[in-house]
Each structure stands twice: as C-alpha cells, then as structure tokens.
Design a protein around this motif. Structure first.
Motif, PDB file in Angstrom:
ATOM      1  N   ASN A 138       6.284  -8.350   7.748  1.00  0.00           N
ATOM      2  CA  ASN A 138       4.904  -8.540   7.072  1.00  0.00           C
ATOM      3  C   ASN A 138       4.889  -9.582   6.075  1.00  0.00           C
ATOM      4  OD1 ASN A 138       4.030  -6.368   8.579  1.00  0.00           O
ATOM      5  ND2 ASN A 138       3.890  -4.980   7.143  1.00  0.00           N
ATOM      6  N   ARG A 159      -3.245   1.927  11.428  1.00  0.00           N
ATOM      7  CA  ARG A 159      -2.227   2.033  12.447  1.00  0.00           C
ATOM      8  C   ARG A 159      -1.171   1.170  12.668  1.00  0.00           C
ATOM      9  NH1 ARG A 159      -6.407   5.622  13.520  1.00  0.00           N
ATOM     10  NH2 ARG A 159      -5.996   7.812  13.190  1.00  0.00           N
ATOM     11  N   TYR A 207      -4.070   9.923  -3.162  1.00  0.00           N
ATOM     12  CA  TYR A 207      -3.124   9.878  -2.250  1.00  0.00           C
ATOM     13  C   TYR A 207      -1.932  10.680  -2.469  1.00  0.00           C
ATOM     14  CZ  TYR A 207      -4.943   5.053  -1.314  1.00  0.00           C
ATOM     15  OH  TYR A 207      -5.777   4.039  -1.179  1.00  0.00           O
ATOM     16  N   THR A 243       3.737  -0.215   4.583  1.00  0.00           N
ATOM     17  CA  THR A 243       4.672   0.297   5.500  1.00  0.00           C
ATOM     18  C   THR A 243       5.994   0.824   4.692  1.00  0.00           C
ATOM     19  OG1 THR A 243       6.378  -0.540   7.226  1.00  0.00           O
ATOM     20  CG2 THR A 243       6.264  -2.120   5.226  1.00  0.00           C
ATOM     21  N   PHE A 244       6.638   1.939   5.422  1.00  0.00           N
ATOM     22  CA  PHE A 244       7.963   2.583   4.886  1.00  0.00           C
ATOM     23  C   PHE A 244       8.851   2.162   5.790  1.00  0.00           C
ATOM     24  CE2 PHE A 244       4.606   5.671   3.209  1.00  0.00           C
ATOM     25  CZ  PHE A 244       4.371   4.886   2.267  1.00  0.00           C
ATOM     26  N   ILE A 287      -2.785  -5.639   1.036  1.00  0.00           N
ATOM     27  CA  ILE A 287      -1.816  -4.424   0.662  1.00  0.00           C
ATOM     28  C   ILE A 287      -1.256  -3.733   1.833  1.00  0.00           C
ATOM     29  CG2 ILE A 287      -2.473  -4.564  -1.834  1.00  0.00           C
ATOM     30  CD1 ILE A 287      -4.699  -2.290  -0.983  1.00  0.00           C
ATOM     31  N   PRO A 330      -5.109  -3.857   6.372  1.00  0.00           N
ATOM     32  CA  PRO A 330      -5.028  -5.065   6.944  1.00  0.00           C
ATOM     33  C   PRO A 330      -4.472  -4.907   8.532  1.00  0.00           C
ATOM     34  CG  PRO A 330      -3.263  -4.859   5.655  1.00  0.00           C
ATOM     35  CD  PRO A 330      -3.943  -3.832   5.347  1.00  0.00           C
ATOM     36  N   LYS A 345      -6.404   4.300  -8.798  1.00  0.00           N
ATOM     37  CA  LYS A 345      -7.936   4.611  -8.688  1.00  0.00           C
ATOM     38  C   LYS A 345      -8.442   5.901  -8.960  1.00  0.00           C
ATOM     39  CE  LYS A 345      -7.178   1.846  -4.166  1.00  0.00           C
ATOM     40  NZ  LYS A 345      -6.050   2.450  -3.886  1.00  0.00           N
ATOM     41  N   TYR A 404      -7.857  -3.834   2.296  1.00  0.00           N
ATOM     42  CA  TYR A 404      -7.111  -2.643   2.490  1.00  0.00           C
ATOM     43  C   TYR A 404      -7.226  -2.625   4.192  1.00  0.00           C
ATOM     44  CZ  TYR A 404     -10.993   0.938   2.399  1.00  0.00           C
ATOM     45  OH  TYR A 404     -12.127   1.520   2.806  1.00  0.00           O
ATOM     46  N   GLN A 450       1.081  -8.606  14.552  1.00  0.00           N
ATOM     47  CA  GLN A 450       0.939  -8.319  13.157  1.00  0.00           C
ATOM     48  C   GLN A 450       0.673  -9.488  11.945  1.00  0.00           C
ATOM     49  OE1 GLN A 450       3.017  -6.527  15.313  1.00  0.00           O
ATOM     50  NE2 GLN A 450       2.012  -4.539  15.591  1.00  0.00           N
ATOM     51  N   ASN A 463     -14.822  -0.351  -2.009  1.00  0.00           N
ATOM     52  CA  ASN A 463     -15.786   0.223  -1.220  1.00  0.00           C
ATOM     53  C   ASN A 463     -17.009   0.143  -1.826  1.00  0.00           C
ATOM     54  OD1 ASN A 463     -13.810   1.377   0.881  1.00  0.00           O
ATOM     55  ND2 ASN A 463     -13.264   2.881  -0.655  1.00  0.00           N
ATOM     56  N   GLY A 480       0.874  -1.291   0.022  1.00  0.00           N
ATOM     57  CA  GLY A 480       0.001  -0.095   0.057  1.00  0.00           C
ATOM     58  C   GLY A 480       0.921   1.230  -0.032  1.00  0.00           C
TER      59      GLY A 480
HETATM   60  N1  LIG Z   1      -9.599   1.698  -1.355  1.00  0.00           N
HETATM   61  C1  LIG Z   1      -9.597   2.570  -0.285  1.00  0.00           C
HETATM   62  O1  LIG Z   1     -10.390   3.374   0.109  1.00  0.00           O
HETATM   63  C2  LIG Z   1      -8.411   2.449   0.686  1.00  0.00           C
HETATM   64  C3  LIG Z   1      -8.383   3.117   1.941  1.00  0.00           C
HETATM   65  C4  LIG Z   1      -7.398   2.923   2.774  1.00  0.00           C
HETATM   66  C5  LIG Z   1      -6.159   2.264   2.254  1.00  0.00           C
HETATM   67  N2  LIG Z   1      -6.272   1.753   1.085  1.00  0.00           N
HETATM   68  C6  LIG Z   1      -4.735   0.992   0.615  1.00  0.00           C
HETATM   69  O2  LIG Z   1      -4.638  -0.027   1.506  1.00  0.00           O
HETATM   70  C7  LIG Z   1      -3.230   0.147   2.168  1.00  0.00           C
HETATM   71  C8  LIG Z   1      -2.826  -0.185   3.520  1.00  0.00           C
HETATM   72  O3  LIG Z   1      -4.035   0.253   4.382  1.00  0.00           O
HETATM   73  P1  LIG Z   1      -3.467   1.314   5.332  1.00  0.00           P
HETATM   74  O4  LIG Z   1      -2.484   2.032   4.750  1.00  0.00           O
HETATM   75  O5  LIG Z   1      -4.770   2.053   5.728  1.00  0.00           O
HETATM   76  O6  LIG Z   1      -3.176   0.748   6.648  1.00  0.00           O
HETATM   77  P2  LIG Z   1      -2.324  -0.666   6.995  1.00  0.00           P
HETATM   78  O7  LIG Z   1      -1.697  -1.223   6.215  1.00  0.00           O
HETATM   79  O8  LIG Z   1      -3.437  -1.490   7.842  1.00  0.00           O
HETATM   80  O9  LIG Z   1      -1.389  -0.073   8.252  1.00  0.00           O
HETATM   81  C9  LIG Z   1      -0.429   0.853   8.048  1.00  0.00           C
HETATM   82  C10 LIG Z   1       0.327   1.186   9.262  1.00  0.00           C
HETATM   83  O10 LIG Z   1       0.868   0.123   9.875  1.00  0.00           O
HETATM   84  C11 LIG Z   1       2.007   0.147  10.221  1.00  0.00           C
HETATM   85  N3  LIG Z   1       2.510  -1.033   9.938  1.00  0.00           N
HETATM   86  C12 LIG Z   1       2.960  -1.661   9.083  1.00  0.00           C
HETATM   87  N4  LIG Z   1       3.550  -2.907   9.304  1.00  0.00           N
HETATM   88  C13 LIG Z   1       3.914  -3.049  10.723  1.00  0.00           C
HETATM   89  C14 LIG Z   1       4.279  -3.924  11.347  1.00  0.00           C
HETATM   90  N5  LIG Z   1       4.942  -4.917  11.192  1.00  0.00           N
HETATM   91  N6  LIG Z   1       4.491  -3.673  12.851  1.00  0.00           N
HETATM   92  C15 LIG Z   1       3.706  -2.525  13.320  1.00  0.00           C
HETATM   93  N7  LIG Z   1       3.418  -1.575  12.417  1.00  0.00           N
HETATM   94  C16 LIG Z   1       3.055  -1.615  11.165  1.00  0.00           C
HETATM   95  C17 LIG Z   1       2.672   1.454   9.113  1.00  0.00           C
HETATM   96  O11 LIG Z   1       3.726   2.067   9.718  1.00  0.00           O
HETATM   97  P3  LIG Z   1       5.223   2.057   9.246  1.00  0.00           P
HETATM   98  O12 LIG Z   1       5.056   2.433   7.926  1.00  0.00           O
HETATM   99  O13 LIG Z   1       5.731   2.790  10.282  1.00  0.00           O
HETATM  100  O14 LIG Z   1       5.499   0.675   9.138  1.00  0.00           O
HETATM  101  C18 LIG Z   1       1.373   2.184   9.085  1.00  0.00           C
HETATM  102  O15 LIG Z   1       1.227   3.211   9.854  1.00  0.00           O
HETATM  103  C19 LIG Z   1      -2.944   1.659   1.681  1.00  0.00           C
HETATM  104  O16 LIG Z   1      -1.741   2.144   1.942  1.00  0.00           O
HETATM  105  C20 LIG Z   1      -3.676   1.960   0.594  1.00  0.00           C
HETATM  106  O17 LIG Z   1      -2.788   1.737  -0.667  1.00  0.00           O
HETATM  107  C21 LIG Z   1      -6.888   1.568   0.138  1.00  0.00           C
END
Ligand SMILES: NC(=O)c1ccc[n+]([C@@H]2O[C@H](COP(=O)([O-])OP(=O)(O)OC[C@H]3O[C@@H](n4cnc5c(N)ncnc54)[C@H](OP(=O)(O)O)[C@@H]3O)[C@@H](O)[C@H]2O)c1
Length: 275
Positions: A256, A203, A56, A247-248, A244, A199, A82, A197, A228, A147, A19
C-alpha cells in the motif's frame, strides 16, 4: 512518504496514513503484537498519520494506538481521533475527548473530528461550540468533521468564530466515487483537505469482479502494480486528497505504501473515473 499541506495550516501531513477500524476488545496477545508491529512499521516508512476514534472497539483502538505512541516520539506522529455523536451535552462531549486523550496517553490530539453529523440532537452548532472550546483548551491542534455533506460542512464552518475546519473525512474509493465527483471540487477551492476513508472498499477489494476488475487489472499491469495499489493511487492522484488505508498485514502495508509513488496518466484517471 509524500506529504501535502493539511488544509491551509502550512503543516504537512503524509498522503498515506494508517486506519485502525477493526481493532476490538477480543484480540489475543499475538494479534495485538501483529497490529502494533504493523503500525510501528508504517511509522518507520513515513505513514505517521494514525486515524482512530472513540467508537473503534469501544476505545480499544485508541488504547493500542496509545501504546504505539508511547514507543515513539510524540512529535513524529500525527494523531487523529473522533467524537461519536452519542453525547448530548457540552460537558459530556468534552469528557469524551478527555477520555480519548487518556486512552491515547497524550495531552493534545493533532486532529479531532466530529465522527458523523448529529442524528437528532445535539445540533451541528453545539458540536462546533465544543470543538472550538477544545481547541482553546489545547486538547487538539486542529479540528474537522467526517461524513458531512457540503451543506453541513458550510453550516458547521459558519458556527466557528476563530477556527477553520481543516478536513472532511469521507467514505470514498474507486467503487464509491460520489464524493470525488460531487464534493471534492468544493474542498479543493476552499483549501480543505479531503480525507478518503475505506480506500479499499472496507474489505480490501479482493473479490472484485467484472468490468471494474478488468479495468483495474489492465492499469495495474501497465504500472507493474496490484489492483489495490491502483485503487489507492487513483484517490491520491487527485489534488488535495489524502487517505488512510487499514491493514494489520505487513506485506499489505508495504505494498500500500508504494502506491504513493504511482503517477497515473490522464487517460488512466479518466478510465477509472468512468467506472
Ligand atoms: N470516518 C468514518 O466514518 C470512517 C469509517 C470507516 C473507516 N474509517 C477510517 O478509515 C480507515 C480505512 O477504512 P476501512 O478500514 O474501512 O477499510 P479499507 O482501508 O478500505 O480496507 C481495509 C481492508 O482491506 C484489507 N487490505 C488492506 N490492504 C490490502 C492489500 N494491499 N491487499 C488486500 N487486502 C488489503 C485489510 O485487511 P488486512 O488487515 O488483512 O490487510 C482490511 O480488511 C479505517 O480503518 C478507519 O480508520 C473512518
């Protein structure tokens, strides 16, 4: 990296992609280097599906993904973007896609999604007309939505004359199981990929408390994994689900990616399902 069939296309897509929500215009040089390094490393370990969107960072995410694409073989990557439902006319929607392609520096997307069902105008029918035209123009190889409820998905599919929606991208995780419980069976039956998304709950599930944390920790300990990794594994242990995580952070990325190999028992799946 394990891969699964995308919809009924016969094409394989990695079960874990990357993501890019959170990339913004204000990043400094070091942050951009870090983001690109993480995406690059993800590609090296098989997370070749990169998810972005015009929304984004006001296009900044697509630009940075574009720089990563340029440093790789285009054919090795699977790029999703998108269309944001702020464009009203057919021409302006198509222009939004062309602009995404420009920022990404490519001629054709692998997958183009309608980001959200239309709020007021335009209607689903118009979105589908645009998506089908973009397919015909060769601007994307596949189309899908995000969505959408099952009802909206069926309506959208009904407007398409010669195309199939290959995925619905939905917010879904261990704390937000509604779509897994209510709509996954439909997508499994229809052979439509369910892309989860957020996952990690957006946060990273670093502040989980109570019963949920206890259950996740118990299963994590039994699998020598982190909570996680178990949260990600829970999603992709369902048939037809890909995800997806964003993480950065290189350590998080490696951790992951290992979740793809975790096979949860039926009992563990049931315990997590009941959270
Ligand atoms: N279609 C839609 O409407 C929609 C909406 C939301 C998101 N998305 C897509 O889905 C992707 C993923 O969802 P998301 O960004 O909302 O959130 P996510 O993947 O659920 O969580 C991302 C957060 O988790 C942290 N993280 C990742 N791996 C970790 C680990 N192993 N341990 C601890 N923290 C961890 C990341 O920080 P670090 O960078 O510090 O690791 C980041 O702050 C998005 O980036 C986007 O591409 C789509």
């Amino acid at each position: 990296m394990i891969s699964v069939e995308l919809g009924k296309t016969g094409e394989k897509i990695p079960i874990l992609g990357q993501g890019t929500w959170g990339i913004k215009k204000s990043h400094n040089k070091e942050e951009i280097i870090q983001i690109k390094a993480t995406l690059e490393r993800g590609i090296e370990i098989g997370m070749t599906h990169i998810d972005t969107a015009e929304a984004y960072g006001g296009g900044r995410s697509e630009e940075i993904v574009g720089e990563v694409i340029a440093a790789n073989r285009r054919d090795d990557l699977f790029i999703t973007s998108k269309l944001f439902p702020k464009h009203v006319g057919v021409d302006s929607m198509k222009k939004a896609c062309y602009k995404s392609l420009e920022r990404l520096g490519i001629d054709c997307l692998d997958l183009y999604l309608v980001h959200w069902p239309s709020f007021v105008v335009p209607k689903i029918e118009k979105h589908m007309r645009v998506m089908e035209e973009l397919l015909k123009e060769g601007k994307t190889r596949y189309i899908g939505v995000s969505n959408y409820s099952v009802k909206q998905f069926k309506e959208a599919q009904g407007y398409l004359k010669n195309a199939e929606l290959v995925t619905n991208q939905l917010g879904c995780n261990i704390k937000r199981q509604k779509h897994i419980n209510e709509s996954l069976p439909y997508y499994q039956k229809e052979g439509v990929t369910f892309t989860a998304y957020s996952p990690l709950g957006h946060r990273g599930f670093t502040n989980l408390k109570g019963d949920l944390r206890e259950k996740l920790e118990k299963i994590a300990n039994a699998n020598s994994a982190t909570i996680q990794q178990i949260a990600i594994a829970w999603l992709i242990n369902h048939d037809n689900v890909i995800t997806i995580p964003k993480t950065f952070n290189l350590d998080h990325l490696h951790s992951n990616s290992e979740a793809a190999d975790i096979k949860l028992s039926e009992e563990e799946m049931k315990l997590l399902q009941s959270i």
